[in-house]
Design a protein around this motif. Structure first.
Motif, PDB file in Angstrom:
ATOM      1  N   SER A  54       0.809  -1.219   0.000  1.00  0.00           N
ATOM      2  CA  SER A  54       0.000   0.000   0.000  1.00  0.00           C
ATOM      3  C   SER A  54       0.843   1.271   0.000  1.00  0.00           C
ATOM      4  O   SER A  54       0.312   2.375   0.117  1.00  0.00           O
ATOM      5  CB  SER A  54      -0.941   0.002   1.214  1.00  0.00           C
ATOM      6  OG  SER A  54      -1.857  -1.058   1.130  1.00  0.00           O
ATOM      7  N   ASP A  55       2.156   1.099  -0.110  1.00  0.00           N
ATOM      8  CA  ASP A  55       3.054   2.261  -0.068  1.00  0.00           C
ATOM      9  C   ASP A  55       3.524   2.669  -1.456  1.00  0.00           C
ATOM     10  O   ASP A  55       4.649   3.146  -1.634  1.00  0.00           O
ATOM     11  CB  ASP A  55       4.262   1.951   0.818  1.00  0.00           C
ATOM     12  CG  ASP A  55       3.869   1.650   2.250  1.00  0.00           C
ATOM     13  OD1 ASP A  55       2.867   2.223   2.704  1.00  0.00           O
ATOM     14  OD2 ASP A  55       4.545   0.837   2.898  1.00  0.00           O
ATOM     15  N   VAL A  56       2.685   2.492  -2.456  1.00  0.00           N
ATOM     16  CA  VAL A  56       3.064   2.774  -3.838  1.00  0.00           C
ATOM     17  C   VAL A  56       2.759   4.231  -4.163  1.00  0.00           C
ATOM     18  O   VAL A  56       1.697   4.761  -3.813  1.00  0.00           O
ATOM     19  CB  VAL A  56       2.305   1.830  -4.794  1.00  0.00           C
ATOM     20  CG1 VAL A  56       2.621   2.171  -6.239  1.00  0.00           C
ATOM     21  CG2 VAL A  56       2.677   0.382  -4.497  1.00  0.00           C
ATOM     22  N   THR A  57       3.694   4.871  -4.842  1.00  0.00           N
ATOM     23  CA  THR A  57       3.533   6.265  -5.257  1.00  0.00           C
ATOM     24  C   THR A  57       3.817   6.371  -6.752  1.00  0.00           C
ATOM     25  O   THR A  57       4.316   5.432  -7.375  1.00  0.00           O
ATOM     26  CB  THR A  57       4.514   7.178  -4.508  1.00  0.00           C
ATOM     27  OG1 THR A  57       5.862   6.813  -4.870  1.00  0.00           O
ATOM     28  CG2 THR A  57       4.347   7.058  -2.998  1.00  0.00           C
ATOM     29  N   LYS A  58       3.511   7.518  -7.330  1.00  0.00           N
ATOM     30  CA  LYS A  58       3.832   7.738  -8.744  1.00  0.00           C
ATOM     31  C   LYS A  58       5.332   7.605  -8.968  1.00  0.00           C
ATOM     32  O   LYS A  58       5.776   7.061  -9.984  1.00  0.00           O
ATOM     33  CB  LYS A  58       3.350   9.130  -9.179  1.00  0.00           C
ATOM     34  CG  LYS A  58       1.843   9.270  -9.244  1.00  0.00           C
ATOM     35  CD  LYS A  58       1.436  10.658  -9.706  1.00  0.00           C
ATOM     36  CE  LYS A  58      -0.084  10.782  -9.783  1.00  0.00           C
ATOM     37  NZ  LYS A  58      -0.499  12.151 -10.211  1.00  0.00           N
ATOM     38  N   GLU A  59       6.104   8.094  -8.004  1.00  0.00           N
ATOM     39  CA  GLU A  59       7.557   8.036  -8.129  1.00  0.00           C
ATOM     40  C   GLU A  59       8.057   6.589  -8.063  1.00  0.00           C
ATOM     41  O   GLU A  59       8.953   6.197  -8.833  1.00  0.00           O
ATOM     42  CB  GLU A  59       8.210   8.865  -7.023  1.00  0.00           C
ATOM     43  CG  GLU A  59       8.016  10.372  -7.152  1.00  0.00           C
ATOM     44  CD  GLU A  59       6.584  10.820  -6.879  1.00  0.00           C
ATOM     45  OE1 GLU A  59       6.170  11.851  -7.453  1.00  0.00           O
ATOM     46  OE2 GLU A  59       5.877  10.127  -6.108  1.00  0.00           O
TER      47      GLU A  59
END
Length: 486
Positions: A54-59
Protein backbone atom coordinates in the motif's frame (compact mmCIF):
# COMPACT_ATOMS: atom_id res chain seq x y z
CA UNK A 1 -35.72 -28.88 8.78
CA UNK A 2 -35.37 -30.97 11.91
CA UNK A 3 -33.40 -34.21 11.56
CA UNK A 4 -32.64 -36.90 14.10
CA UNK A 5 -28.93 -36.95 13.24
CA UNK A 6 -26.19 -34.70 11.85
CA UNK A 7 -23.31 -35.12 9.36
CA UNK A 8 -20.29 -36.94 10.77
CA UNK A 9 -18.01 -36.68 7.74
CA UNK A 10 -17.09 -34.53 4.77
CA UNK A 11 -19.40 -34.63 1.72
CA UNK A 12 -18.44 -37.20 -0.90
CA UNK A 13 -17.89 -34.51 -3.54
CA UNK A 14 -15.80 -32.29 -1.24
CA UNK A 15 -13.25 -30.20 -3.16
CA UNK A 16 -9.87 -30.87 -1.54
CA UNK A 17 -6.95 -28.99 -3.05
CA UNK A 18 -4.67 -25.98 -2.90
CA UNK A 19 -4.68 -22.30 -3.87
CA UNK A 20 -2.26 -19.94 -5.62
CA UNK A 21 -2.16 -16.55 -7.35
CA UNK A 22 -0.71 -15.78 -10.78
CA UNK A 23 1.50 -12.95 -9.54
CA UNK A 24 3.06 -15.20 -6.89
CA UNK A 25 3.82 -18.24 -9.03
CA UNK A 26 3.81 -17.63 -12.77
CA UNK A 27 6.90 -15.50 -13.41
CA UNK A 28 7.54 -14.89 -17.13
CA UNK A 29 6.36 -11.33 -16.51
CA UNK A 30 7.33 -10.07 -19.97
CA UNK A 31 6.81 -13.21 -22.04
CA UNK A 32 4.37 -13.72 -24.93
CA UNK A 33 3.00 -10.20 -24.93
CA UNK A 34 2.31 -9.80 -21.23
CA UNK A 35 2.94 -6.36 -19.73
CA UNK A 36 3.50 -5.19 -16.16
CA UNK A 37 0.83 -5.50 -13.50
CA UNK A 38 0.28 -3.53 -10.32
CA UNK A 39 1.74 -6.43 -8.30
CA UNK A 40 4.98 -6.29 -10.29
CA UNK A 41 5.87 -2.72 -9.38
CA UNK A 42 5.81 -3.27 -5.62
CA UNK A 43 9.31 -3.59 -4.17
CA UNK A 44 10.23 -6.45 -1.91
CA UNK A 45 10.16 -5.68 1.81
CA UNK A 46 13.32 -5.10 3.81
CA UNK A 47 12.07 -7.25 6.71
CA UNK A 48 9.37 -9.85 7.34
CA UNK A 49 7.00 -7.47 9.11
CA UNK A 50 7.01 -4.68 6.52
CA UNK A 51 3.88 -4.63 4.39
CA UNK A 52 4.72 -2.82 1.15
CA UNK A 53 1.66 -3.26 -1.04
CA UNK A 54 0.00 0.00 0.00
CA UNK A 55 3.05 2.26 -0.07
CA UNK A 56 3.06 2.77 -3.84
CA UNK A 57 3.53 6.27 -5.26
CA UNK A 58 3.83 7.74 -8.74
CA UNK A 59 7.56 8.04 -8.13
CA UNK A 60 7.95 4.41 -7.03
CA UNK A 61 6.07 3.23 -10.12
CA UNK A 62 8.36 5.28 -12.38
CA UNK A 63 11.32 3.69 -10.64
CA UNK A 64 9.84 0.22 -11.14
CA UNK A 65 9.14 0.80 -14.82
CA UNK A 66 12.73 1.97 -15.31
CA UNK A 67 14.00 -1.24 -13.67
CA UNK A 68 13.64 -4.13 -16.13
CA UNK A 69 14.90 -6.76 -13.68
CA UNK A 70 13.45 -9.13 -11.10
CA UNK A 71 15.81 -8.63 -8.15
CA UNK A 72 13.81 -5.83 -6.54
CA UNK A 73 10.47 -7.18 -7.76
CA UNK A 74 10.32 -10.93 -7.02
CA UNK A 75 6.72 -11.29 -8.19
CA UNK A 76 8.06 -10.83 -11.70
CA UNK A 77 9.89 -14.15 -11.39
CA UNK A 78 7.51 -16.08 -9.11
CA UNK A 79 8.49 -19.75 -9.09
CA UNK A 80 8.33 -19.98 -12.89
CA UNK A 81 5.04 -21.88 -12.95
CA UNK A 82 4.78 -20.57 -16.51
CA UNK A 83 7.36 -23.16 -17.54
CA UNK A 84 6.75 -25.72 -14.74
CA UNK A 85 2.94 -25.94 -14.79
CA UNK A 86 2.87 -29.53 -16.09
CA UNK A 87 5.26 -30.73 -13.39
CA UNK A 88 3.46 -28.82 -10.66
CA UNK A 89 -0.04 -29.96 -11.57
CA UNK A 90 1.23 -33.54 -11.82
CA UNK A 91 2.52 -33.23 -8.26
CA UNK A 92 -0.88 -31.89 -7.18
CA UNK A 93 -2.49 -34.92 -8.78
CA UNK A 94 -0.17 -37.21 -6.86
CA UNK A 95 -1.61 -35.74 -3.68
CA UNK A 96 -5.07 -36.48 -5.04
CA UNK A 97 -6.21 -32.88 -5.56
CA UNK A 98 -9.85 -32.54 -6.53
CA UNK A 99 -9.47 -28.79 -7.12
CA UNK A 100 -6.71 -26.32 -7.91
CA UNK A 101 -7.42 -22.68 -7.22
CA UNK A 102 -5.45 -20.32 -9.45
CA UNK A 103 -5.91 -16.83 -10.80
CA UNK A 104 -5.65 -15.45 -14.30
CA UNK A 105 -3.16 -12.68 -14.93
CA UNK A 106 -5.44 -10.09 -16.51
CA UNK A 107 -2.39 -8.49 -18.19
CA UNK A 108 -1.50 -11.77 -19.85
CA UNK A 109 -4.84 -11.69 -21.69
CA UNK A 110 -5.26 -7.92 -22.08
CA UNK A 111 -1.69 -6.59 -21.65
CA UNK A 112 -2.66 -2.98 -20.94
CA UNK A 113 -6.30 -3.65 -20.12
CA UNK A 114 -7.29 -1.18 -22.85
CA UNK A 115 -7.22 -3.49 -25.87
CA UNK A 116 -10.41 -4.41 -27.69
CA UNK A 117 -9.12 -7.87 -28.59
CA UNK A 118 -7.36 -10.34 -26.25
CA UNK A 119 -3.79 -11.56 -26.52
CA UNK A 120 -4.10 -15.04 -28.01
CA UNK A 121 -0.75 -16.18 -26.58
CA UNK A 122 -1.94 -15.38 -23.08
CA UNK A 123 -5.14 -17.35 -23.54
CA UNK A 124 -3.14 -20.21 -25.06
CA UNK A 125 -1.14 -20.53 -21.83
CA UNK A 126 -4.28 -20.98 -19.76
CA UNK A 127 -5.65 -23.38 -22.37
CA UNK A 128 -2.66 -25.60 -21.60
CA UNK A 129 -3.01 -25.21 -17.83
CA UNK A 130 -6.67 -26.20 -17.90
CA UNK A 131 -6.01 -29.09 -20.26
CA UNK A 132 -3.40 -30.38 -17.80
CA UNK A 133 -5.89 -30.07 -14.94
CA UNK A 134 -8.42 -32.05 -16.96
CA UNK A 135 -5.80 -34.72 -17.68
CA UNK A 136 -5.53 -35.34 -13.94
CA UNK A 137 -9.25 -34.85 -13.15
CA UNK A 138 -8.59 -31.67 -11.18
CA UNK A 139 -11.26 -28.96 -11.22
CA UNK A 140 -9.79 -25.49 -11.77
CA UNK A 141 -11.19 -22.87 -9.40
CA UNK A 142 -10.41 -19.58 -11.09
CA UNK A 143 -10.06 -16.12 -9.54
CA UNK A 144 -10.55 -13.32 -12.04
CA UNK A 145 -8.64 -10.65 -10.12
CA UNK A 146 -6.12 -11.58 -7.43
CA UNK A 147 -4.25 -8.50 -6.22
CA UNK A 148 -3.24 -7.42 -9.70
CA UNK A 149 -4.45 -5.56 -12.75
CA UNK A 150 -2.70 -4.22 -15.86
CA UNK A 151 -0.45 -1.39 -14.71
CA UNK A 152 -1.62 0.80 -17.57
CA UNK A 153 -5.04 1.00 -15.93
CA UNK A 154 -3.39 2.57 -12.90
CA UNK A 155 -1.42 5.01 -15.05
CA UNK A 156 -4.44 6.00 -17.16
CA UNK A 157 -7.36 5.69 -14.73
CA UNK A 158 -5.80 5.37 -11.25
CA UNK A 159 -7.15 1.85 -11.07
CA UNK A 160 -10.58 1.12 -9.66
CA UNK A 161 -10.99 4.71 -8.51
CA UNK A 162 -12.29 5.35 -12.04
CA UNK A 163 -15.61 3.81 -13.01
CA UNK A 164 -14.34 3.39 -16.59
CA UNK A 165 -12.31 0.37 -15.42
CA UNK A 166 -15.57 -1.58 -15.05
CA UNK A 167 -15.90 -1.64 -18.83
CA UNK A 168 -12.34 -2.92 -19.29
CA UNK A 169 -12.83 -5.60 -16.64
CA UNK A 170 -16.12 -6.89 -18.00
CA UNK A 171 -14.64 -7.08 -21.51
CA UNK A 172 -11.97 -9.35 -20.04
CA UNK A 173 -14.45 -11.46 -18.06
CA UNK A 174 -16.69 -11.97 -21.10
CA UNK A 175 -13.73 -13.25 -23.11
CA UNK A 176 -12.60 -15.78 -20.50
CA UNK A 177 -16.13 -16.96 -19.71
CA UNK A 178 -16.71 -17.69 -23.38
CA UNK A 179 -13.28 -19.24 -23.87
CA UNK A 180 -13.59 -21.57 -20.89
CA UNK A 181 -17.30 -22.41 -21.08
CA UNK A 182 -17.67 -26.02 -19.99
CA UNK A 183 -14.02 -26.13 -18.88
CA UNK A 184 -14.08 -24.03 -15.69
CA UNK A 185 -16.99 -24.79 -13.37
CA UNK A 186 -15.95 -22.61 -10.42
CA UNK A 187 -15.12 -18.92 -10.68
CA UNK A 188 -14.47 -16.12 -8.21
CA UNK A 189 -14.50 -12.41 -8.91
CA UNK A 190 -12.14 -10.46 -6.60
CA UNK A 191 -9.70 -12.08 -4.21
CA UNK A 192 -10.17 -10.81 -0.65
CA UNK A 193 -12.25 -7.89 -1.89
CA UNK A 194 -11.98 -6.21 1.51
CA UNK A 195 -8.30 -5.60 0.68
CA UNK A 196 -9.62 -2.49 -1.06
CA UNK A 197 -9.75 -0.92 2.40
CA UNK A 198 -5.94 -1.30 2.53
CA UNK A 199 -5.39 0.73 -0.63
CA UNK A 200 -3.28 -0.05 -3.68
CA UNK A 201 -3.15 -3.81 -3.13
CA UNK A 202 -6.89 -4.04 -3.67
CA UNK A 203 -7.75 -0.95 -5.70
CA UNK A 204 -4.75 -0.41 -7.98
CA UNK A 205 -5.21 3.25 -7.10
CA UNK A 206 -2.34 5.45 -5.91
CA UNK A 207 -3.49 7.16 -2.73
CA UNK A 208 -0.42 7.33 -0.45
CA UNK A 209 -0.34 11.13 -0.88
CA UNK A 210 -3.91 11.61 0.32
CA UNK A 211 -5.19 12.38 3.80
CA UNK A 212 -6.74 9.46 5.69
CA UNK A 213 -10.21 10.89 5.02
CA UNK A 214 -9.50 11.23 1.31
CA UNK A 215 -8.11 7.70 1.22
CA UNK A 216 -11.27 6.34 2.80
CA UNK A 217 -13.42 8.12 0.22
CA UNK A 218 -11.34 6.83 -2.69
CA UNK A 219 -11.14 3.26 -1.42
CA UNK A 220 -14.84 2.82 -0.79
CA UNK A 221 -15.70 4.39 -4.14
CA UNK A 222 -13.22 2.00 -5.78
CA UNK A 223 -14.77 -1.00 -4.07
CA UNK A 224 -18.21 0.15 -5.20
CA UNK A 225 -16.93 -0.04 -8.76
CA UNK A 226 -15.67 -3.55 -8.00
CA UNK A 227 -19.08 -4.51 -6.63
CA UNK A 228 -20.68 -3.39 -9.90
CA UNK A 229 -18.04 -5.17 -11.99
CA UNK A 230 -18.60 -8.33 -9.93
CA UNK A 231 -22.37 -8.16 -10.39
CA UNK A 232 -21.99 -7.74 -14.15
CA UNK A 233 -19.58 -10.68 -14.26
CA UNK A 234 -22.06 -12.86 -12.36
CA UNK A 235 -24.76 -12.03 -14.88
CA UNK A 236 -22.37 -12.66 -17.77
CA UNK A 237 -21.41 -16.10 -16.51
CA UNK A 238 -24.99 -17.15 -15.78
CA UNK A 239 -25.89 -16.28 -19.38
CA UNK A 240 -22.79 -17.72 -21.05
CA UNK A 241 -22.37 -20.89 -18.98
CA UNK A 242 -25.42 -21.72 -16.81
CA UNK A 243 -23.72 -24.86 -15.50
CA UNK A 244 -20.86 -22.90 -13.93
CA UNK A 245 -20.97 -21.13 -10.58
CA UNK A 246 -19.32 -17.95 -9.38
CA UNK A 247 -18.54 -16.73 -5.89
CA UNK A 248 -17.12 -13.77 -4.02
CA UNK A 249 -14.06 -13.97 -1.79
CA UNK A 250 -13.45 -12.38 1.61
CA UNK A 251 -10.46 -12.23 3.90
CA UNK A 252 -12.35 -13.27 7.03
CA UNK A 253 -11.12 -11.16 9.94
CA UNK A 254 -12.65 -13.04 12.85
CA UNK A 255 -12.38 -11.00 16.04
CA UNK A 256 -13.30 -11.38 19.71
CA UNK A 257 -14.01 -8.75 22.39
CA UNK A 258 -10.88 -8.13 24.48
CA UNK A 259 -13.02 -8.35 27.63
CA UNK A 260 -16.67 -8.76 28.60
CA UNK A 261 -17.00 -4.98 28.88
CA UNK A 262 -19.94 -3.89 26.70
CA UNK A 263 -17.73 -1.27 25.05
CA UNK A 264 -15.30 -4.00 23.95
CA UNK A 265 -18.15 -6.20 22.73
CA UNK A 266 -19.43 -3.26 20.69
CA UNK A 267 -15.93 -2.63 19.28
CA UNK A 268 -15.78 -6.25 18.13
CA UNK A 269 -19.23 -5.96 16.59
CA UNK A 270 -18.24 -2.86 14.63
CA UNK A 271 -15.07 -4.51 13.32
CA UNK A 272 -17.10 -7.53 12.35
CA UNK A 273 -19.62 -5.40 10.48
CA UNK A 274 -16.88 -3.58 8.58
CA UNK A 275 -15.48 -6.95 7.53
CA UNK A 276 -18.81 -8.48 6.50
CA UNK A 277 -20.01 -5.34 4.72
CA UNK A 278 -18.29 -6.62 1.57
CA UNK A 279 -20.06 -9.98 1.51
CA UNK A 280 -23.33 -8.40 2.58
CA UNK A 281 -23.28 -6.50 -0.72
CA UNK A 282 -22.15 -9.41 -2.88
CA UNK A 283 -24.31 -12.14 -1.32
CA UNK A 284 -27.38 -10.14 -0.28
CA UNK A 285 -27.26 -7.67 -3.15
CA UNK A 286 -27.50 -4.43 -1.22
CA UNK A 287 -25.58 -2.13 1.09
CA UNK A 288 -26.29 -2.91 4.77
CA UNK A 289 -27.90 -0.17 6.83
CA UNK A 290 -25.10 -0.01 9.41
CA UNK A 291 -22.78 1.47 6.75
CA UNK A 292 -24.99 4.56 6.42
CA UNK A 293 -23.81 5.82 9.79
CA UNK A 294 -20.21 4.77 9.16
CA UNK A 295 -20.07 6.62 5.85
CA UNK A 296 -21.73 9.74 7.31
CA UNK A 297 -19.44 9.90 10.34
CA UNK A 298 -16.35 9.40 8.18
CA UNK A 299 -17.23 11.82 5.41
CA UNK A 300 -17.69 9.19 2.69
CA UNK A 301 -20.17 9.99 -0.08
CA UNK A 302 -20.51 7.30 -2.72
CA UNK A 303 -21.48 7.98 -6.31
CA UNK A 304 -24.06 5.52 -7.62
CA UNK A 305 -24.83 5.47 -11.33
CA UNK A 306 -28.41 4.89 -12.51
CA UNK A 307 -29.11 1.19 -12.37
CA UNK A 308 -26.44 0.33 -9.78
CA UNK A 309 -28.94 -0.63 -7.10
CA UNK A 310 -30.71 -2.99 -9.49
CA UNK A 311 -27.41 -4.45 -10.75
CA UNK A 312 -26.30 -5.35 -7.25
CA UNK A 313 -29.57 -7.20 -6.69
CA UNK A 314 -29.37 -9.04 -9.99
CA UNK A 315 -25.70 -10.00 -9.68
CA UNK A 316 -25.55 -11.81 -6.34
CA UNK A 317 -23.00 -14.62 -6.16
CA UNK A 318 -23.68 -18.35 -5.99
CA UNK A 319 -21.34 -19.12 -3.10
CA UNK A 320 -19.12 -17.37 -0.57
CA UNK A 321 -15.43 -18.23 -0.45
CA UNK A 322 -13.02 -16.88 2.10
CA UNK A 323 -9.52 -17.02 3.50
CA UNK A 324 -8.89 -17.79 7.14
CA UNK A 325 -5.52 -17.54 8.84
CA UNK A 326 -5.91 -15.97 12.25
CA UNK A 327 -8.09 -14.09 14.72
CA UNK A 328 -7.59 -10.91 16.72
CA UNK A 329 -9.26 -9.20 19.67
CA UNK A 330 -11.04 -5.84 19.59
CA UNK A 331 -11.19 -3.26 22.33
CA UNK A 332 -12.76 0.15 22.78
CA UNK A 333 -9.33 1.37 23.87
CA UNK A 334 -7.46 1.90 20.62
CA UNK A 335 -4.14 1.90 22.50
CA UNK A 336 -4.22 -1.88 22.82
CA UNK A 337 -1.10 -3.59 21.49
CA UNK A 338 -1.49 -4.59 17.86
CA UNK A 339 -0.74 -7.87 16.12
CA UNK A 340 -0.44 -7.97 12.35
CA UNK A 341 -1.37 -10.58 9.78
CA UNK A 342 -2.86 -10.65 6.27
CA UNK A 343 -3.52 -6.89 6.64
CA UNK A 344 -5.67 -7.61 9.71
CA UNK A 345 -4.94 -5.33 12.63
CA UNK A 346 -6.15 -6.11 16.11
CA UNK A 347 -5.04 -6.98 19.59
CA UNK A 348 -3.15 -10.17 20.47
CA UNK A 349 -4.98 -13.00 22.17
CA UNK A 350 -3.07 -14.31 25.24
CA UNK A 351 -4.62 -17.75 24.78
CA UNK A 352 -3.15 -18.32 21.32
CA UNK A 353 0.25 -19.20 19.89
CA UNK A 354 1.72 -17.29 16.96
CA UNK A 355 3.56 -18.20 13.77
CA UNK A 356 7.08 -17.00 12.95
CA UNK A 357 5.43 -13.99 11.32
CA UNK A 358 3.25 -13.15 14.32
CA UNK A 359 0.01 -14.53 12.91
CA UNK A 360 -2.01 -15.97 15.77
CA UNK A 361 -3.08 -19.60 15.33
CA UNK A 362 -6.72 -20.28 16.17
CA UNK A 363 -8.30 -23.45 14.70
CA UNK A 364 -11.48 -23.09 16.78
CA UNK A 365 -11.90 -19.65 15.28
CA UNK A 366 -12.41 -21.32 11.91
CA UNK A 367 -15.40 -23.25 13.25
CA UNK A 368 -16.76 -20.03 14.69
CA UNK A 369 -16.26 -18.24 11.36
CA UNK A 370 -17.95 -21.02 9.41
CA UNK A 371 -20.98 -21.03 11.68
CA UNK A 372 -21.33 -17.26 11.65
CA UNK A 373 -21.04 -17.01 7.87
CA UNK A 374 -23.51 -19.85 7.35
CA UNK A 375 -26.01 -18.37 9.80
CA UNK A 376 -25.75 -14.94 8.15
CA UNK A 377 -25.87 -15.92 4.47
CA UNK A 378 -27.19 -19.48 3.99
CA UNK A 379 -25.20 -20.01 0.79
CA UNK A 380 -22.52 -22.68 0.22
CA UNK A 381 -19.18 -21.78 1.79
CA UNK A 382 -15.73 -22.52 0.39
CA UNK A 383 -12.48 -22.15 2.36
CA UNK A 384 -10.07 -21.14 -0.40
CA UNK A 385 -7.08 -20.09 1.71
CA UNK A 386 -5.74 -21.46 4.98
CA UNK A 387 -2.18 -22.36 5.82
CA UNK A 388 0.96 -21.76 7.83
CA UNK A 389 3.84 -19.64 6.61
CA UNK A 390 7.04 -20.97 8.17
CA UNK A 391 10.78 -21.28 7.68
CA UNK A 392 11.44 -24.76 6.30
CA UNK A 393 14.88 -26.34 6.55
CA UNK A 394 16.26 -29.35 4.72
CA UNK A 395 17.31 -31.94 7.30
CA UNK A 396 20.46 -34.05 7.24
CA UNK A 397 18.55 -36.84 5.52
CA UNK A 398 17.76 -34.46 2.65
CA UNK A 399 14.07 -34.18 3.54
CA UNK A 400 11.80 -31.52 5.03
CA UNK A 401 10.03 -32.63 8.19
CA UNK A 402 7.32 -30.00 8.55
CA UNK A 403 5.35 -31.50 11.44
CA UNK A 404 4.39 -27.97 12.51
CA UNK A 405 2.51 -27.49 9.23
CA UNK A 406 0.78 -30.85 9.53
CA UNK A 407 -0.26 -29.99 13.09
CA UNK A 408 -1.65 -26.61 11.99
CA UNK A 409 -3.66 -28.04 9.11
CA UNK A 410 -4.88 -31.06 11.06
CA UNK A 411 -6.36 -28.88 13.79
CA UNK A 412 -8.12 -26.66 11.26
CA UNK A 413 -9.54 -29.61 9.31
CA UNK A 414 -10.85 -31.09 12.58
CA UNK A 415 -12.76 -27.85 13.20
CA UNK A 416 -14.10 -27.87 9.62
CA UNK A 417 -15.53 -31.34 10.23
CA UNK A 418 -17.16 -30.16 13.44
CA UNK A 419 -18.67 -27.18 11.58
CA UNK A 420 -20.13 -29.54 8.97
CA UNK A 421 -21.69 -31.42 11.89
CA UNK A 422 -23.13 -28.08 13.03
CA UNK A 423 -24.99 -27.94 9.71
CA UNK A 424 -22.64 -25.72 7.70
CA UNK A 425 -22.77 -26.29 3.93
CA UNK A 426 -19.04 -26.44 3.14
CA UNK A 427 -18.14 -27.26 -0.46
CA UNK A 428 -14.35 -27.36 -0.35
CA UNK A 429 -10.98 -26.55 1.14
CA UNK A 430 -7.96 -25.33 -0.81
CA UNK A 431 -4.95 -24.69 1.39
CA UNK A 432 -2.89 -21.61 0.69
CA UNK A 433 0.31 -22.32 -1.08
CA UNK A 434 0.31 -26.03 -1.96
CA UNK A 435 3.70 -25.22 -3.42
CA UNK A 436 6.17 -22.64 -2.05
CA UNK A 437 5.61 -19.26 -3.67
CA UNK A 438 6.43 -15.57 -3.38
CA UNK A 439 4.82 -13.94 -0.34
CA UNK A 440 2.02 -11.49 -1.17
CA UNK A 441 2.84 -9.08 1.63
CA UNK A 442 6.65 -9.01 1.63
CA UNK A 443 7.65 -10.67 -1.67
CA UNK A 444 9.99 -13.00 0.20
CA UNK A 445 10.47 -16.69 -0.54
CA UNK A 446 11.51 -17.84 2.92
CA UNK A 447 7.93 -17.60 4.19
CA UNK A 448 6.93 -21.03 2.93
CA UNK A 449 3.46 -22.55 2.90
CA UNK A 450 3.77 -25.45 0.50
CA UNK A 451 3.54 -29.20 0.60
CA UNK A 452 6.15 -28.92 -2.15
CA UNK A 453 9.50 -27.25 -1.56
CA UNK A 454 10.86 -25.01 -4.31
CA UNK A 455 14.62 -24.52 -4.37
CA UNK A 456 14.76 -20.72 -4.51
CA UNK A 457 15.84 -18.20 -1.89
CA UNK A 458 14.75 -14.63 -1.25
CA UNK A 459 17.28 -13.34 -3.79
CA UNK A 460 16.11 -15.69 -6.51
CA UNK A 461 19.04 -18.08 -6.23
CA UNK A 462 18.37 -21.80 -6.64
CA UNK A 463 17.60 -24.54 -9.11
CA UNK A 464 13.79 -24.22 -8.90
CA UNK A 465 13.72 -27.98 -8.32
CA UNK A 466 10.51 -29.23 -6.68
CA UNK A 467 10.61 -31.61 -3.70
CA UNK A 468 7.71 -33.03 -1.61
CA UNK A 469 7.79 -32.32 2.13
CA UNK A 470 6.43 -34.65 4.83
CA UNK A 471 3.16 -32.70 4.65
CA UNK A 472 2.80 -33.76 0.99
CA UNK A 473 2.34 -37.40 1.97
CA UNK A 474 0.16 -36.49 4.96
CA UNK A 475 -2.24 -34.41 2.82
CA UNK A 476 -2.38 -37.23 0.28
CA UNK A 477 -3.77 -39.50 3.04
CA UNK A 478 -6.22 -36.83 4.16
CA UNK A 479 -7.66 -36.48 0.66
CA UNK A 480 -7.69 -40.24 -0.02
CA UNK A 481 -9.67 -40.79 3.19
CA UNK A 482 -11.92 -37.74 2.56
CA UNK A 483 -10.75 -36.15 5.78
CA UNK A 484 -11.08 -39.22 7.97
CA UNK A 485 -7.35 -39.95 8.35
CA UNK A 486 -5.72 -36.93 9.94
Amino acid sequence: MYKTDFPHSFPKDFLWGGATAANQIEGAFDVDGKKLTTAEVVKKATDRKTFTMSDVTKESIKEAIADPGVDNYPKRRGIDFYHHYEEDIKLFSEMGFKAFRLSLAWARIFPTGLEEKPNEKGLAFYDKVFATCKKYNIEPVVTLSHYEMPLELTLKHNGWADRKVIEHFTRYTKVVFERYRGIVKYWMTFNEINAASAGFIGTGAIDAHLTSKEQLQLRYQAVHHQFIASAIAVKQLHEIDPNATIGCMLARMQTYPATAKPADVRAAQVNDQLNLFFTDVQVRGEYPEFMNRYFKENGVTLEFAPGDVELLKEGVVDYLSFSYYMTTVSAADDKINQTLGNFAIGGPNPYLESSDWGWQIDPVGLRIALNELWDRYRVPLFIVENGLGAVDEIAEDGKIHDDYRIDYLRKHIEQMKLAIGDGVDLMGYTTWGPIDLISASTSEMSKRYGFIYVDQDDDGNGTLNRMPKDSFYWYKKVIASNGEEL
